[in-house]
Design a protein around this motif. Structure first.
Motif, PDB file in Angstrom:
ATOM      1  N   PRO A 198       0.847  -1.190   0.000  1.00 19.96           N
ATOM      2  CA  PRO A 198       0.000   0.000   0.000  1.00 19.96           C
ATOM      3  C   PRO A 198       0.888   1.247   0.000  1.00 19.96           C
ATOM      4  CG  PRO A 198      -0.643  -1.507   1.750  1.00 19.96           C
ATOM      5  CD  PRO A 198       0.626  -2.029   1.175  1.00 19.96           C
ATOM      6  N   SER A 199       0.386   2.324  -0.582  1.00 17.41           N
ATOM      7  CA  SER A 199       1.167   3.559  -0.611  1.00 17.41           C
ATOM      8  C   SER A 199       1.240   4.149   0.795  1.00 17.41           C
ATOM      9  CB  SER A 199       0.529   4.570  -1.559  1.00 17.41           C
ATOM     10  OG  SER A 199      -0.687   5.055  -1.016  1.00 17.41           O
ATOM     11  N   GLN A 200       2.298   4.913   1.060  1.00 15.15           N
ATOM     12  CA  GLN A 200       2.441   5.579   2.364  1.00 15.15           C
ATOM     13  C   GLN A 200       1.284   6.539   2.600  1.00 15.15           C
ATOM     14  OE1 GLN A 200       4.501   4.963   4.896  1.00 15.15           O
ATOM     15  NE2 GLN A 200       5.248   3.262   3.662  1.00 15.15           N
ATOM     16  N   ASN A 201       0.811   7.208   1.549  1.00 13.12           N
ATOM     17  CA  ASN A 201      -0.332   8.122   1.699  1.00 13.12           C
ATOM     18  C   ASN A 201      -1.561   7.368   2.185  1.00 13.12           C
ATOM     19  OD1 ASN A 201       1.157  10.312   0.855  1.00 13.12           O
ATOM     20  ND2 ASN A 201       0.432  10.210  -1.258  1.00 13.12           N
ATOM     21  N   GLU A 202      -1.776   6.200   1.639  1.00 10.20           N
ATOM     22  CA  GLU A 202      -2.938   5.398   2.034  1.00 10.20           C
ATOM     23  C   GLU A 202      -2.806   4.924   3.474  1.00 10.20           C
ATOM     24  OE1 GLU A 202      -5.700   2.064  -0.117  1.00 10.20           O
ATOM     25  OE2 GLU A 202      -3.532   1.777  -0.220  1.00 10.20           O
ATOM     26  N   ILE A 203      -1.596   4.529   3.871  1.00  7.90           N
ATOM     27  CA  ILE A 203      -1.375   4.046   5.235  1.00  7.90           C
ATOM     28  C   ILE A 203      -1.495   5.187   6.237  1.00  7.90           C
ATOM     29  CG2 ILE A 203       0.382   3.091   6.790  1.00  7.90           C
ATOM     30  CD1 ILE A 203       1.343   1.389   4.428  1.00  7.90           C
ATOM     31  N   CYS A 204      -0.974   6.365   5.886  1.00 10.40           N
ATOM     32  CA  CYS A 204      -0.911   7.486   6.828  1.00 10.40           C
ATOM     33  C   CYS A 204      -2.222   8.244   6.960  1.00 10.40           C
ATOM     34  CB  CYS A 204       0.189   8.458   6.419  1.00 10.40           C
ATOM     35  SG  CYS A 204       1.840   7.722   6.574  1.00 10.40           S
ATOM     36  N   THR A 205      -3.137   8.083   6.022  1.00  8.71           N
ATOM     37  CA  THR A 205      -4.427   8.766   6.142  1.00  8.71           C
ATOM     38  C   THR A 205      -5.281   8.040   7.167  1.00  8.71           C
ATOM     39  OG1 THR A 205      -5.418   7.465   4.363  1.00  8.71           O
ATOM     40  CG2 THR A 205      -4.365   9.550   3.731  1.00  8.71           C
ATOM     41  N   LYS A 206      -6.396   8.616   7.469  1.00 11.08           N
ATOM     42  CA  LYS A 206      -7.294   8.041   8.482  1.00 11.08           C
ATOM     43  C   LYS A 206      -8.175   6.930   7.908  1.00 11.08           C
ATOM     44  CE  LYS A 206      -6.043  10.883  11.714  1.00 11.08           C
ATOM     45  NZ  LYS A 206      -5.277  10.454  12.829  1.00 11.08           N
ATOM     46  N   LYS A 207      -7.877   6.478   6.681  1.00 11.12           N
ATOM     47  CA  LYS A 207      -8.669   5.406   6.088  1.00 11.12           C
ATOM     48  C   LYS A 207      -8.487   4.130   6.899  1.00 11.12           C
ATOM     49  CE  LYS A 207      -8.550   7.068   1.380  1.00 11.12           C
ATOM     50  NZ  LYS A 207      -8.195   6.779  -0.003  1.00 11.12           N
ATOM     51  N   LYS A 208      -9.496   3.307   6.900  1.00 11.51           N
ATOM     52  CA  LYS A 208      -9.435   2.073   7.671  1.00 11.51           C
ATOM     53  C   LYS A 208      -9.057   0.876   6.806  1.00 11.51           C
ATOM     54  CE  LYS A 208     -12.810   3.642  11.064  1.00 11.51           C
ATOM     55  NZ  LYS A 208     -11.972   4.051  12.094  1.00 11.51           N
ATOM     56  N   THR A 209      -8.827   1.100   5.496  1.00  9.43           N
ATOM     57  CA  THR A 209      -8.431   0.019   4.606  1.00  9.43           C
ATOM     58  C   THR A 209      -7.217   0.437   3.783  1.00  9.43           C
ATOM     59  OG1 THR A 209      -9.916   0.777   2.851  1.00  9.43           O
ATOM     60  CG2 THR A 209     -10.788  -0.879   4.370  1.00  9.43           C
ATOM     61  N   VAL A 210      -6.497  -0.572   3.294  1.00 10.73           N
ATOM     62  CA  VAL A 210      -5.368  -0.345   2.398  1.00 10.73           C
ATOM     63  C   VAL A 210      -5.524  -1.287   1.201  1.00 10.73           C
ATOM     64  CG1 VAL A 210      -3.758   0.444   4.161  1.00 10.73           C
ATOM     65  CG2 VAL A 210      -3.907  -1.987   3.638  1.00 10.73           C
ATOM     66  N   THR A 211      -4.789  -0.987   0.140  1.00 12.45           N
ATOM     67  CA  THR A 211      -4.888  -1.768  -1.083  1.00 12.45           C
ATOM     68  C   THR A 211      -3.545  -2.399  -1.432  1.00 12.45           C
ATOM     69  OG1 THR A 211      -6.536  -0.193  -1.903  1.00 12.45           O
ATOM     70  CG2 THR A 211      -5.564  -1.695  -3.513  1.00 12.45           C
ATOM     71  N   LEU A 212      -3.560  -3.708  -1.640  1.00  5.18           N
ATOM     72  CA  LEU A 212      -2.400  -4.413  -2.182  1.00  5.18           C
ATOM     73  C   LEU A 212      -2.667  -4.595  -3.671  1.00  5.18           C
ATOM     74  CD1 LEU A 212      -1.971  -7.269   0.454  1.00  5.18           C
ATOM     75  CD2 LEU A 212      -0.841  -5.058   0.386  1.00  5.18           C
ATOM     76  N   VAL A 213      -1.645  -4.425  -4.489  1.00  6.09           N
ATOM     77  CA  VAL A 213      -1.807  -4.574  -5.930  1.00  6.09           C
ATOM     78  C   VAL A 213      -0.884  -5.688  -6.415  1.00  6.09           C
ATOM     79  CG1 VAL A 213      -1.644  -3.450  -8.181  1.00  6.09           C
ATOM     80  CG2 VAL A 213      -2.386  -2.128  -6.186  1.00  6.09           C
ATOM     81  N   CYS A 214      -1.458  -6.643  -7.120  1.00  7.53           N
ATOM     82  CA  CYS A 214      -0.704  -7.743  -7.718  1.00  7.53           C
ATOM     83  C   CYS A 214      -0.610  -7.467  -9.217  1.00  7.53           C
ATOM     84  CB  CYS A 214      -1.435  -9.061  -7.466  1.00  7.53           C
ATOM     85  SG  CYS A 214      -0.625 -10.490  -8.219  1.00  7.53           S
TER      86      CYS A 214
END
Length: 163
Positions: free
Chosen positions: A15-31
């Motif tokens: 997941p991107s650092q922006n996605e991890i650092c925001t207050k979102k409760k989910t992250v995305t893995l990309v294959c």
């Protein structure tokens, strides 16, 4: 069309650092599966060795690179942030690459890449923060005890001197 049959190269993107650092409760893995031919491929995900049946989206069809004649496809898995940070969870992207001929149909697991929130042998930032905070608390407690003992001894010495 003369293109050589080629197995895919598979990579999972964190997941991107922006996605991890925001207050979102989910992250995305990309294959990302690339450089395979022909385009007969299935992509799926596992968590701790068990197939994941929902929460991911794979491209409807592989995209062909006009220069090489080979294909690529992506799949995105959305997971709760807590599951990403849980060191016991292992997320695996698998591709089932199918080579069809007029004589047989062969199906096999071609490539996989396992990723988890805390990489093997690497301590995550949150674990470093906890370790540092705990060390500072322990150090402060020891220093406090030292000051207490020094003051108590001075108090006892002063009592005897002035008595």
């Amino acid at each position: 069309d003369g293109t050589e049959i080629t197995r895919p190269t598979v990579k999972v993107l964190d997941p991107s650092q922006n996605e991890i650092c925001t207050k979102k409760k989910t992250v995305t893995l990309v294959c990302v599966a690339t450089e395979f031919y022909p385009d007969h491929i299935q992509v799926y995900w596992q968590k701790n060795g068990a197939n994941i049946t929902h929460g991911y989206q794979t491209d409807e069809r592989a995209t062909r690179n006009e220069n090489t004649g080979k294909y690529s496809i992506t799949s995105r898995l959305r997971i709760p942030l807590k599951k990403w940070y849980n060191t016991r969870n292992r997320f695996t992207c698998l591709t089932r690459y199918i080579n069809e001929t007029s004589y047989n149909k062969t199906s096999y697991i071609d490539s996989f890449y396992t990723i988890n929130g805390v990489k093997d042998d690497i301590i995550s930032r949150s674990q470093w923060a906890k370790l540092t905070y705990g060390t500072l608390i322990a150090k402060s407690a020891v220093y406090g005890m030292f000051i207490f003992v020094v003051v108590w001894k001075l108090k006892v010495c002063l009592f005897f001197i002035f008595s």
